[in-house]
Design a protein around this motif. Structure first.
Motif, PDB file in Angstrom:
ATOM      1  N   ILE A 170       0.757  -1.344   0.036  1.00 38.10           N
ATOM      2  CA  ILE A 170      -0.043   0.056   0.057  1.00 38.10           C
ATOM      3  C   ILE A 170       0.859   1.150  -0.061  1.00 38.10           C
ATOM      4  O   ILE A 170       0.751   2.213  -0.825  1.00 38.10           O
ATOM      5  N   LEU A 171       1.948   1.236   0.974  1.00 37.64           N
ATOM      6  CA  LEU A 171       2.802   2.294   0.949  1.00 37.64           C
ATOM      7  C   LEU A 171       3.440   2.575  -0.222  1.00 37.64           C
ATOM      8  O   LEU A 171       3.640   3.861  -1.068  1.00 37.64           O
ATOM      9  N   ALA A 172       3.737   1.593  -1.097  1.00 35.18           N
ATOM     10  CA  ALA A 172       4.639   1.598  -2.338  1.00 35.18           C
ATOM     11  C   ALA A 172       3.496   2.136  -3.459  1.00 35.18           C
ATOM     12  O   ALA A 172       4.146   3.028  -4.487  1.00 35.18           O
ATOM     13  N   LEU A 173       2.422   1.383  -3.536  1.00 33.81           N
ATOM     14  CA  LEU A 173       1.475   2.032  -4.399  1.00 33.81           C
ATOM     15  C   LEU A 173       1.062   3.340  -4.241  1.00 33.81           C
ATOM     16  O   LEU A 173       0.563   4.089  -5.219  1.00 33.81           O
ATOM     17  N   CYS A 174       1.001   4.145  -3.042  1.00 36.28           N
ATOM     18  CA  CYS A 174       0.714   5.514  -2.609  1.00 36.28           C
ATOM     19  C   CYS A 174      -0.743   5.644  -3.613  1.00 36.28           C
ATOM     20  O   CYS A 174      -0.602   6.666  -4.002  1.00 36.28           O
ATOM     21  N   PRO A 175      -1.720   5.068  -3.156  1.00 32.76           N
ATOM     22  CA  PRO A 175      -2.907   5.436  -3.925  1.00 32.76           C
ATOM     23  C   PRO A 175      -3.564   6.615  -3.178  1.00 32.76           C
ATOM     24  O   PRO A 175      -3.282   7.223  -2.279  1.00 32.76           O
ATOM     25  N   ASP A 176      -4.483   7.352  -3.930  1.00 33.87           N
ATOM     26  CA  ASP A 176      -5.119   8.458  -3.489  1.00 33.87           C
ATOM     27  C   ASP A 176      -6.206   8.226  -2.250  1.00 33.87           C
ATOM     28  O   ASP A 176      -6.530   8.844  -1.442  1.00 33.87           O
TER      29      ASP A 176
END
Length: 219
Positions: free
Chosen positions: A40-46
């Motif tokens: 989740i941190l790597a993808l950094c979604p909105d």
């Protein structure tokens, strides 16, 4: 806007992704539940749609761990209308909470409301099609996003605030020192070079221009 679905029911994931895509969002599905926080941190979604019942780690505990490192908007999703879960999720930092089965229109309205509320709180700095979000350490350009280091973010922020003006190396280093980031002349050169490389990957490699003997300027 990229929305990450954290749900182990694959049929529901596909339904949610279709709903989000049709609403103009970019729906993404988490694949690696064993390393969910890191993914989740790597993808950094909105925004994250986080189911409470997921493999390896309870969704509420995952939420608690995420809040130690990020303020990404998170809507908790549960199959039980359980007041205890709702209270616990909100106390751990959830931005909203919704029960299954939910009305698709209601879910989209909840997402829109959370994004609108969160974006009002974030400080955004814009230059052309670039949007710098310091609170998240990212710069966006349309559907592309770059994750910046703290120094890179502070340098770009300073240049955007002073866009159209030449910023001397001394001024930028003083700004970094004020942020308790000690930077010498050589370190500044390295950070500007890395920032240029990242911006080049989204077509903005030439926007930071060096003015010999003067400093840098956004062009």
């Amino acid at each position: 806007m990229r929305i990450l679905i954290v749900e182990d029911d694959q049929d529901l994931c596909q339904e949610l992704k279709l709903l989000l895509d049709n609403a103009g969002y970019d729906g993404m599905i988490l694949k690696d539940f064993e390393h969910a926080k890191e993914e989740i941190l790597a993808l950094c979604p909105d925004l994250v749609l986080l189911d409470i019942t997921i493999p390896f780690m309870n969704g509420e505990l995952l939420l608690k761990e995420l809040r130690k490192e990020t303020q990404i908007p998170i809507i908790m999703v549960t199959s039980q209308n359980n007041e205890v879960d709702e209270v616990l999720s909100m106390s751990y930092g959830a931005d909203d909470y919704i029960c299954k089965p939910y009305n698709p229109t209601l879910l989209l309205l909840r997402i829109e409301a959370v994004l609108r509320r969160v974006h009002r709180k974030l400080n955004h700095y814009t230059y052309r099609d670039l949007v710098l979000i310091p609170d998240r350490g990212v710069v966006k350009c349309h559907d592309e996003m770059l994750i910046l280091t703290k120094n890179e973010m502070l340098i770009l922020k300073y240049l955007i605030i002073h866009q159209g003006q030449i910023a001397s190396r001394e001024e930028i280093m003083m700004d970094l020192w004020d942020s308790e980031e000690f930077v010498d002349d050589n370190t500044l050169t390295v950070n500007v070079s890395r920032l240029r490389q990242k911006l080049r990957s989204i077509g903005y490699g030439d926007v930071i221009e060096t003015r010999k003997g003067l400093g840098y300027i956004l062009v």
